[in-house]
Design a protein around this motif. Structure first.
Motif, PDB file in Angstrom:
ATOM      1  N   TYR A  72       0.844  -1.199   0.000  1.00  0.00           N
ATOM      2  CA  TYR A  72       0.000   0.000   0.000  1.00  0.00           C
ATOM      3  C   TYR A  72       0.875   1.244   0.000  1.00  0.00           C
ATOM      4  CZ  TYR A  72      -3.654   3.300   1.425  1.00  0.00           C
ATOM      5  OH  TYR A  72      -4.532   4.366   1.483  1.00  0.00           O
ATOM      6  N   LYS A  73       0.722   2.047  -1.049  1.00  0.00           N
ATOM      7  CA  LYS A  73       1.432   3.320  -1.181  1.00  0.00           C
ATOM      8  C   LYS A  73       2.930   3.173  -0.948  1.00  0.00           C
ATOM      9  CE  LYS A  73      -2.431   6.378  -0.069  1.00  0.00           C
ATOM     10  NZ  LYS A  73      -2.938   7.489   0.789  1.00  0.00           N
ATOM     11  N   TYR A 244     -11.130   1.983   9.055  1.00  0.00           N
ATOM     12  CA  TYR A 244     -10.809   3.125   8.203  1.00  0.00           C
ATOM     13  C   TYR A 244      -9.917   4.129   8.939  1.00  0.00           C
ATOM     14  CZ  TYR A 244     -14.534   1.441   5.091  1.00  0.00           C
ATOM     15  OH  TYR A 244     -15.308   0.690   4.252  1.00  0.00           O
ATOM     16  N   LYS A 245     -10.234   4.393  10.197  1.00  0.00           N
ATOM     17  CA  LYS A 245      -9.456   5.347  10.978  1.00  0.00           C
ATOM     18  C   LYS A 245      -8.027   4.842  11.196  1.00  0.00           C
ATOM     19  CE  LYS A 245     -10.976   8.533  12.666  1.00  0.00           C
ATOM     20  NZ  LYS A 245     -11.029   9.944  12.221  1.00  0.00           N
ATOM     21  N   ALA A 247      -6.474   2.583   9.368  1.00  0.00           N
ATOM     22  CA  ALA A 247      -5.805   2.497   8.067  1.00  0.00           C
ATOM     23  C   ALA A 247      -5.222   3.852   7.681  1.00  0.00           C
ATOM     24  CB  ALA A 247      -6.794   2.020   7.007  1.00  0.00           C
ATOM     25  N   GLU A 248      -5.948   4.892   8.017  1.00  0.00           N
ATOM     26  CA  GLU A 248      -5.480   6.254   7.722  1.00  0.00           C
ATOM     27  C   GLU A 248      -4.254   6.600   8.561  1.00  0.00           C
ATOM     28  OE1 GLU A 248      -7.120  10.842   8.241  1.00  0.00           O
ATOM     29  OE2 GLU A 248      -8.542   9.160   8.230  1.00  0.00           O
ATOM     30  N   GLN A 249      -4.242   6.202   9.820  1.00  0.00           N
ATOM     31  CA  GLN A 249      -3.137   6.557  10.712  1.00  0.00           C
ATOM     32  C   GLN A 249      -1.893   5.709  10.469  1.00  0.00           C
ATOM     33  OE1 GLN A 249      -5.515   8.410  14.568  1.00  0.00           O
ATOM     34  NE2 GLN A 249      -3.916   6.904  14.860  1.00  0.00           N
ATOM     35  N   GLN A 251      -1.329   3.814   7.592  1.00  0.00           N
ATOM     36  CA  GLN A 251      -1.025   3.676   6.169  1.00  0.00           C
ATOM     37  C   GLN A 251      -1.071   2.221   5.691  1.00  0.00           C
ATOM     38  OE1 GLN A 251      -0.382   6.469   3.919  1.00  0.00           O
ATOM     39  NE2 GLN A 251      -1.457   7.281   5.703  1.00  0.00           N
ATOM     40  N   SER A 253      -4.049  -0.651   3.633  1.00  0.00           N
ATOM     41  CA  SER A 253      -5.270  -0.687   2.836  1.00  0.00           C
ATOM     42  C   SER A 253      -6.480  -0.988   3.711  1.00  0.00           C
ATOM     43  CB  SER A 253      -5.156  -1.752   1.737  1.00  0.00           C
ATOM     44  OG  SER A 253      -6.395  -1.943   1.087  1.00  0.00           O
ATOM     45  N   ARG A 254      -7.575  -0.288   3.444  1.00  0.00           N
ATOM     46  CA  ARG A 254      -8.809  -0.552   4.179  1.00  0.00           C
ATOM     47  C   ARG A 254      -9.318  -1.969   3.959  1.00  0.00           C
ATOM     48  NH1 ARG A 254     -12.698   4.718   3.125  1.00  0.00           N
ATOM     49  NH2 ARG A 254     -11.450   6.262   4.289  1.00  0.00           N
TER      50      ARG A 254
END
Length: 417
Positions: A72-73, A244-245, A247-249, A251, A253-254
């Motif tokens: 991921y990214k 989701y929260k 995954a955002e913190q 990095q 994938s959801r």
């Protein structure tokens, strides 16, 4: 009114056909015994599972960090998701309908705990003071951790009763100092908690103290919380929001199911409730079929009785016996066999369940897996009701042969060979 002659005749018939009567009674007794035992075993399984899973509040969730299985990214798969204090604070602010929340950290290295000459290896868990509302346990002496312990970095501990038995076998534990990795902590409470096995021996210390003096940074092992009045569907929405929260913190994938592991006890409790209901229904079906087989046995034996006593019934009617007296004779015999057999089956079933409970309470002979089977019992009203139903069905099983006997014409009966 008690008819002595009829009862003498019934007992005389039973004595003449002991084997047949015993086998029929055995089938009826087995039916009620199996029903009672299966119902009790089903209840024991339900009690055991409820007791085991009630370690955690049924409206709680636990979050554990995992490893990613998707790149991921620019981050390759296999990244470990290590939760930290910032995650705890973020979730505390963002989770809807949050009741209480607590994080658990860990102590790196060996956990050697001692008091004077007593030593042991126990599970030392750094937690918040709210943990007691998520993990169901009972305070036996003293108290649990509180906000002041966390804010003032107090070196205090609450210990499980199993730990107390090892470190303080002959004295009070409260206010005594124990060594955890050569650091002294004061015992402020003793608690009891249900566990999966006999090896559960826990010690809880303030999470702030552990993160400060044991050099584990701000890492968290898990985050636990309870929710107010949520349906299963709403709890699944909370799961998605958390994923989701996080995954955002962190990095990832959801859609990566292995990055986080979320234990949803709200969903699990509903699933187990449905499972237990299905088990009880299955037990009722099996027990009912077993009883039906016993009733069929009563029906068959009464048909044989009527066939064997055709000439006797004809003589009885020829000298003035009414159809009603013939029916009552056959019915009384059917009810007597069913009632006595059902009673013995009931006593045997309840007795076996009580015996299991006795050995469990007195001798503790169950293997560790038996924690999933606790206090097997059957409601006395259900047991008596099942026996009454059995007697009624036994009466119906005797009614049709009795009606056939009452319809026999004396002249035809006297010709019967």
């Amino acid at each position: 009114m008690f008819d002595r002659d009829k009862w003498q005749e019934i007992f005389s018939t039973i004595r003449k056909n002991k084997t047949r009567t015993v086998l029929t009674g055995f089938s009826v007794a087995t039916g009620i015994f199996m029903l009672i035992f299966l119902l009790g075993a089903g209840r024991g399984l339900r009690n055991g599972m409820i007791s085991t899973f009630s370690q955690d509040a049924t409206n709680s969730m636990q979050i554990y960090g995992g490893r990613t299985t998707k790149a991921y990214k620019g981050t390759p798969e296999g990244k470990r998701i290590q939760m930290v204090n910032a995650d705890f604070l973020t979730l505390k602010k963002s989770i809807e309908k949050l009741d209480v929340i607590s994080a658990m950290s860990y102590i790196p290295g060996a956990e050697t705990i001692s008091y004077k000459n007593n030593f042991g290896n126990f599970n030392v868990s750094p937690v918040h003071d709210t943990y007691k509302e998520i993990k169901n346990f009972e305070i036996l002496k003293g108290r649990f951790l509180n906000q002041n312990d966390l804010k003032e970095y107090r070196k205090v501990v609450a210990i499980q009763d199993e730990v107390k038995k090892v470190l303080f076998p002959n004295e009070t534990a409260i206010n005594k100092l124990i060594n955890i990795n050569d650091i002294k902590f004061k015992v402020i409470g003793v608690f009891h908690q249900k566990s999966f096995d006999d090896n559960s021996r826990d010690i809880y210390i303030p999470i702030t103290v552990a993160q400060k003096i044991f050099n584990n940074n701000d890492y968290l092992q898990r985050i636990s919380f309870t929710l107010n009045d949520l349906s299963v569907e709403e709890s699944k929405d909370i799961e998605r929001q958390i994923t989701y929260k996080m995954a955002e913190q962190h990095q990832f994938s959801r859609e990566d199911k292995n990055a986080l592991w979320i234990q949803n006890n709200i969903e699990n409790s509903k699933t187990f409730a449905s499972l237990f209901s299905a088990i009880e229904m299955f037990v009722w079906v099996i027990g009912t079929f077993t009883i039906v087989l016993g009733v069929i046995g009563v029906f068959n034996i009464m048909m044989i009785v009527v066939r064997e006593r055709t000439k006797e019934i004809g003589i009885r009617k020829a000298i003035g016996a009414s159809p009603r007296s013939v029916v009552s004779l056959i019915l009384m015999e059917a009810i007597f066999i069913t009632a006595v057999s059902g009673y013995f089956g009931l006593i045997a079933g309840v007795g076996l369940l009580e015996l299991i409970n006795y050995f469990d309470l007195i001798y503790k002979i169950y293997p560790p897996a038996a924690i999933y089977f606790l206090n097997p019992q059957v409601d006395l009203g259900i047991a008596v009701g099942a026996t009454i139903v059995l007697v009624i069905t036994g009466a119906l099983a005797g009614f049709f042969p009795a009606r056939k006997a009452a319809s026999i014409r004396p002249i035809e009966a006297l010709r019967d060979e």
